[in-house]
Design a protein around this motif. Structure first.
Motif, PDB file in Angstrom:
ATOM      1  N   VAL A 185      51.689   7.816 -12.642  1.00  0.00           N
ATOM      2  CA  VAL A 185      53.127   8.144 -12.373  1.00  0.00           C
ATOM      3  C   VAL A 185      54.118   8.009 -11.694  1.00  0.00           C
ATOM      4  O   VAL A 185      55.106   7.132 -11.181  1.00  0.00           O
ATOM      5  CB  VAL A 185      53.285   9.001 -13.742  1.00  0.00           C
ATOM      6  CG1 VAL A 185      54.960   9.427 -13.813  1.00  0.00           C
ATOM      7  CG2 VAL A 185      52.475   8.265 -15.277  1.00  0.00           C
ATOM      8  N   LEU A 186      53.236   8.415 -10.409  1.00  0.00           N
ATOM      9  CA  LEU A 186      54.074   8.944  -9.137  1.00  0.00           C
ATOM     10  C   LEU A 186      54.203   7.646  -8.685  1.00  0.00           C
ATOM     11  O   LEU A 186      55.374   7.445  -8.017  1.00  0.00           O
ATOM     12  CB  LEU A 186      52.881  10.219  -8.167  1.00  0.00           C
ATOM     13  CG  LEU A 186      53.955  10.021  -7.471  1.00  0.00           C
ATOM     14  CD1 LEU A 186      54.854  11.362  -7.335  1.00  0.00           C
ATOM     15  CD2 LEU A 186      53.140  11.390  -6.271  1.00  0.00           C
ATOM     16  N   VAL A 202      53.225  19.805  -5.351  1.00  0.00           N
ATOM     17  CA  VAL A 202      51.638  19.998  -5.327  1.00  0.00           C
ATOM     18  C   VAL A 202      51.593  18.716  -4.216  1.00  0.00           C
ATOM     19  O   VAL A 202      52.021  17.560  -4.078  1.00  0.00           O
ATOM     20  CB  VAL A 202      51.045  19.445  -6.860  1.00  0.00           C
ATOM     21  CG1 VAL A 202      49.502  19.158  -6.362  1.00  0.00           C
ATOM     22  CG2 VAL A 202      51.373  20.325  -8.015  1.00  0.00           C
ATOM     23  N   ASP A 203      49.701  19.025  -3.617  1.00  0.00           N
ATOM     24  CA  ASP A 203      49.758  17.767  -2.408  1.00  0.00           C
ATOM     25  C   ASP A 203      49.824  16.409  -3.459  1.00  0.00           C
ATOM     26  O   ASP A 203      48.662  16.990  -4.601  1.00  0.00           O
ATOM     27  CB  ASP A 203      48.644  17.945  -2.037  1.00  0.00           C
ATOM     28  CG  ASP A 203      48.739  19.341  -1.089  1.00  0.00           C
ATOM     29  OD1 ASP A 203      49.329  19.979  -0.852  1.00  0.00           O
ATOM     30  OD2 ASP A 203      47.650  20.377  -0.409  1.00  0.00           O
ATOM     31  N   ALA A 204      50.426  15.392  -2.872  1.00  0.00           N
ATOM     32  CA  ALA A 204      50.139  14.786  -3.241  1.00  0.00           C
ATOM     33  C   ALA A 204      49.417  13.167  -2.331  1.00  0.00           C
ATOM     34  O   ALA A 204      49.293  13.607  -1.720  1.00  0.00           O
ATOM     35  CB  ALA A 204      52.181  14.316  -3.375  1.00  0.00           C
ATOM     36  N   PRO A 205      49.250  12.490  -3.446  1.00  0.00           N
ATOM     37  CA  PRO A 205      48.347  10.855  -2.486  1.00  0.00           C
ATOM     38  C   PRO A 205      49.394  10.598  -1.739  1.00  0.00           C
ATOM     39  O   PRO A 205      50.467  10.826  -2.157  1.00  0.00           O
ATOM     40  CB  PRO A 205      47.979  10.599  -4.151  1.00  0.00           C
ATOM     41  CG  PRO A 205      48.857  10.208  -5.184  1.00  0.00           C
ATOM     42  CD  PRO A 205      49.484  12.287  -4.973  1.00  0.00           C
ATOM     43  N   PHE A 242      59.293  14.711  -0.816  1.00  0.00           N
ATOM     44  CA  PHE A 242      59.762  14.779  -1.954  1.00  0.00           C
ATOM     45  C   PHE A 242      58.026  14.182  -3.451  1.00  0.00           C
ATOM     46  O   PHE A 242      58.539  14.557  -4.024  1.00  0.00           O
ATOM     47  CB  PHE A 242      60.931  13.842  -3.122  1.00  0.00           C
ATOM     48  CG  PHE A 242      62.122  13.965  -2.323  1.00  0.00           C
ATOM     49  CD1 PHE A 242      63.075  15.620  -2.718  1.00  0.00           C
ATOM     50  CD2 PHE A 242      63.014  13.248  -0.747  1.00  0.00           C
ATOM     51  CE1 PHE A 242      63.646  15.463  -1.267  1.00  0.00           C
ATOM     52  CE2 PHE A 242      64.056  13.418  -0.409  1.00  0.00           C
ATOM     53  CZ  PHE A 242      64.779  14.932  -1.067  1.00  0.00           C
ATOM     54  N   SER A 243      57.057  13.349  -2.105  1.00  0.00           N
ATOM     55  CA  SER A 243      56.661  13.278  -3.058  1.00  0.00           C
ATOM     56  C   SER A 243      55.785  14.834  -3.617  1.00  0.00           C
ATOM     57  O   SER A 243      55.409  14.247  -4.699  1.00  0.00           O
ATOM     58  CB  SER A 243      55.566  12.482  -2.618  1.00  0.00           C
ATOM     59  OG  SER A 243      54.713  13.301  -1.383  1.00  0.00           O
ATOM     60  N   GLY A 244      55.335  15.883  -3.442  1.00  0.00           N
ATOM     61  CA  GLY A 244      55.204  16.842  -3.470  1.00  0.00           C
ATOM     62  C   GLY A 244      55.763  17.473  -5.168  1.00  0.00           C
ATOM     63  O   GLY A 244      54.591  18.125  -5.533  1.00  0.00           O
ATOM     64  N   ILE A 274      52.054  15.920 -12.980  1.00  0.00           N
ATOM     65  CA  ILE A 274      51.357  16.323 -13.401  1.00  0.00           C
ATOM     66  C   ILE A 274      51.176  16.641 -14.733  1.00  0.00           C
ATOM     67  O   ILE A 274      50.532  17.296 -15.827  1.00  0.00           O
ATOM     68  CB  ILE A 274      50.489  17.162 -12.558  1.00  0.00           C
ATOM     69  CG1 ILE A 274      49.895  16.090 -11.059  1.00  0.00           C
ATOM     70  CG2 ILE A 274      50.078  18.338 -12.621  1.00  0.00           C
ATOM     71  CD1 ILE A 274      49.585  17.361 -10.553  1.00  0.00           C
ATOM     72  N   ARG A 275      52.796  17.833 -14.706  1.00  0.00           N
ATOM     73  CA  ARG A 275      53.542  18.380 -15.798  1.00  0.00           C
ATOM     74  C   ARG A 275      53.215  17.032 -17.095  1.00  0.00           C
ATOM     75  O   ARG A 275      53.311  18.130 -18.069  1.00  0.00           O
ATOM     76  CB  ARG A 275      54.407  19.385 -15.665  1.00  0.00           C
ATOM     77  CG  ARG A 275      54.343  20.278 -15.221  1.00  0.00           C
ATOM     78  CD  ARG A 275      55.025  21.280 -14.982  1.00  0.00           C
ATOM     79  NE  ARG A 275      56.440  20.283 -14.712  1.00  0.00           N
ATOM     80  CZ  ARG A 275      56.918  21.195 -13.057  1.00  0.00           C
ATOM     81  NH1 ARG A 275      56.013  21.944 -12.363  1.00  0.00           N
ATOM     82  NH2 ARG A 275      57.608  20.467 -12.068  1.00  0.00           N
ATOM     83  N   HIS A 276      53.675  16.532 -16.622  1.00  0.00           N
ATOM     84  CA  HIS A 276      53.839  15.772 -18.093  1.00  0.00           C
ATOM     85  C   HIS A 276      52.447  14.306 -18.373  1.00  0.00           C
ATOM     86  O   HIS A 276      52.435  13.791 -19.170  1.00  0.00           O
ATOM     87  CB  HIS A 276      55.381  14.259 -18.005  1.00  0.00           C
ATOM     88  CG  HIS A 276      56.158  15.427 -17.791  1.00  0.00           C
ATOM     89  ND1 HIS A 276      56.983  15.087 -18.485  1.00  0.00           N
ATOM     90  CD2 HIS A 276      56.962  16.046 -17.284  1.00  0.00           C
ATOM     91  CE1 HIS A 276      57.935  16.377 -18.634  1.00  0.00           C
ATOM     92  NE2 HIS A 276      58.340  16.626 -17.490  1.00  0.00           N
TER      93      HIS A 276
END
Lengths: 198, 235
Positions: free
Chosen positions: A50-51, B27-30, A29-31, A38-40
């Motif tokens: 933030v992630l 999106v490719d996440a870290p 789910f990280s993607g 990114i949008r925020h």
């Protein structure tokens, strides 16, 4: 896409604080959550912060998650709230940019009849929005918040949220219409104007 | 994706299209940071430490309680001699109220032992006892303002202080004042009564008319009385 049964197993594993389940949940789910972050946020670095912060909250409060709600929606809400908190923290360091100051397209797009755009073009167009407008647009359109919730979260008036949404929507429509018109007039050129603007 | 409309439904269609395109966008996440994962080992370690602290506290509390119980038991099983001495000792029993009690007791004993009636001191003793009885019978509740305690050389084995009664303006029979109470035995009363009968003047003014043996010159009649001070002390 993870099936519901696999997601339930991952949730149970995360509740038991199993490291493998947590890593698997992050990988799955990280993607999506990173795209939301990114949008925020203004920058990718902020979105990464933030992630990470959002996943810390997810792992910490996953025991309070109830199965009758969408797990993805629950996680996305956490990301949005974290992004809003991040936005509030850095609000004093930023200069508010009004929507009128944004570089507008020269063409009058009020008479456009159709829009044709891709997801990348839409992403680029949203990235050009001021942060306040972008946040309102993403919360209302993508995340499904109501204006009252947005007003409560951002600490603004409901009418402010409505007006910002309307202005953000019109701006995106103009940008996307411009891209669509250029693509129709010159089909050989790729739709990369949005990217060039950003 | 094409959106065709110019009416009010255009915004709704635009929103739906944006939601559809972006909600599932990834999106490719870290990679996940190490700090993102909670640390169950750390929490478990903290739990162990907290449990150990609580256990130590409980043990300490039990130890303190055991010490208190041991002390109370030792107090309860104290030697009988200590308990007896504590209960029977007049000094302890009368602590704070009769601090001069031992001295008074010694006075009485000295009176019994050392003040023997001999031909030499018999008249003096009789006078003293007579005055003593008068002080007891007639002057109870009256003060002898001139009475003061004077240490007297021990002639007849009296180690305690004697009562040095100087001639006072007020008679012993005057009322309205207070004095010390004396305990007089019946034999002393009888002796005093005999003395009163033999010397009638001593009843009215026993001090002035008395000629004690200790004042041979007669200039200053001094009556020496062995006095046992009661608890209240003489005023």
């Amino acid at each position: 896409m993870a099936s519901s049964e696999e997601v339930k197993q991952l949730i149970e594993g995360c509740k038991a604080q199993r490291s493998f389940a947590q890593q698997e949940l992050y990988a799955r789910f990280s993607g999506q959550l990173f795209a939301t972050a990114i949008r925020h946020t203004n920058a990718r670095e902020d979105a990464e912060d933030v992630l990470q912060e959002s996943f810390v909250k997810i792992f910490k409060h996953i025991k309070s998650y109830r199965q009758d709600f969408s797990f993805e929606g629950w996680m996305r809400r956490i990301v949005v709230n974290t992004a809003i908190t991040h936005y509030r923290k850095n609000l004093k360091h930023r200069h508010h940019q009004d929507i009128s100051e944004i570089h507008a397209t020269p063409r009058d797009l009020e008479n456009h009849t159709d829009l044709e755009f891709t997801a990348d073009e839409l992403e680029h167009a949203i990235a050009q929005l001021p942060l306040g407008y972008r946040t309102v647009f993403c919360m209302f359109v993508i995340e499904g918040y109501r204006h009252q919730e947005i007003a409560d979260q951002l600490g603004v008036d409901v009418n402010t949220s409505k007006s910002q949404l309307s202005r953000a929507r019109k701006y995106l429509q103009r940008v996307l219409a411009t891209l669509s018109a250029r693509a129709q007039s010159n089909p050989s050129e790729p739709h990369d104007e949005g990217a060039s603007q950003s | 994706m094409k959106i065709k409309s110019q009416d009010s439904q255009f915004d709704a269609a635009f929103d739906a299209q944006c939601r559809e395109m972006l909600s599932k966008r990834s999106v490719d996440a870290p990679p996940m940071a190490n700090s993102t994962l909670p640390e169950p080992r750390k929490e478990r370690k903290l739990a162990w430490v907290a449990g150990a602290v609580v256990l130590m506290g409980v043990c300490f509390g039990l130890w303190i309680k055991g010490e208190d119980t041991r002390i109370s038991d030792s107090e309860a099983t104290a030697p009988a001699s200590l308990v007896e001495s504590a209960s029977e000792s007049p000094a302890v029993a009368a602590e704070g109220t009769h601090t001069e009690l031992p001295a008074a007791t010694s006075n009485q004993e000295a009176l019994k032992e050392g003040n023997e009636v001999t031909p030499e001191n018999e008249p003096q003793i009789a006078k003293e006892e007579g005055l003593n009885s008068e002080l007891t019978e007639g002057a109870v509740g009256h003060a002898v303002e001139s009475v003061r305690l004077v240490p007297v050389p021990n002639k007849s084995g009296l180690s305690a202080t004697d009562l040095h009664a100087e001639p006072a303006e007020n008679s012993l029979g005057s009322k309205g004042t207070e004095t010390s109470s004396f305990s007089v035995s019946p034999t002393q009363k009888e002796r005093a009564y005999e003395m009163d009968n033999s010397v009638p003047a001593a009843v009215d003014s026993p001090v002035e008319n008395t000629e004690p043996s200790s004042a041979p010159d007669g200039n200053e009649p001094v009556l020496r009385l062995p006095l046992t001070l009661p608890s209240g002390g003489g005023r």
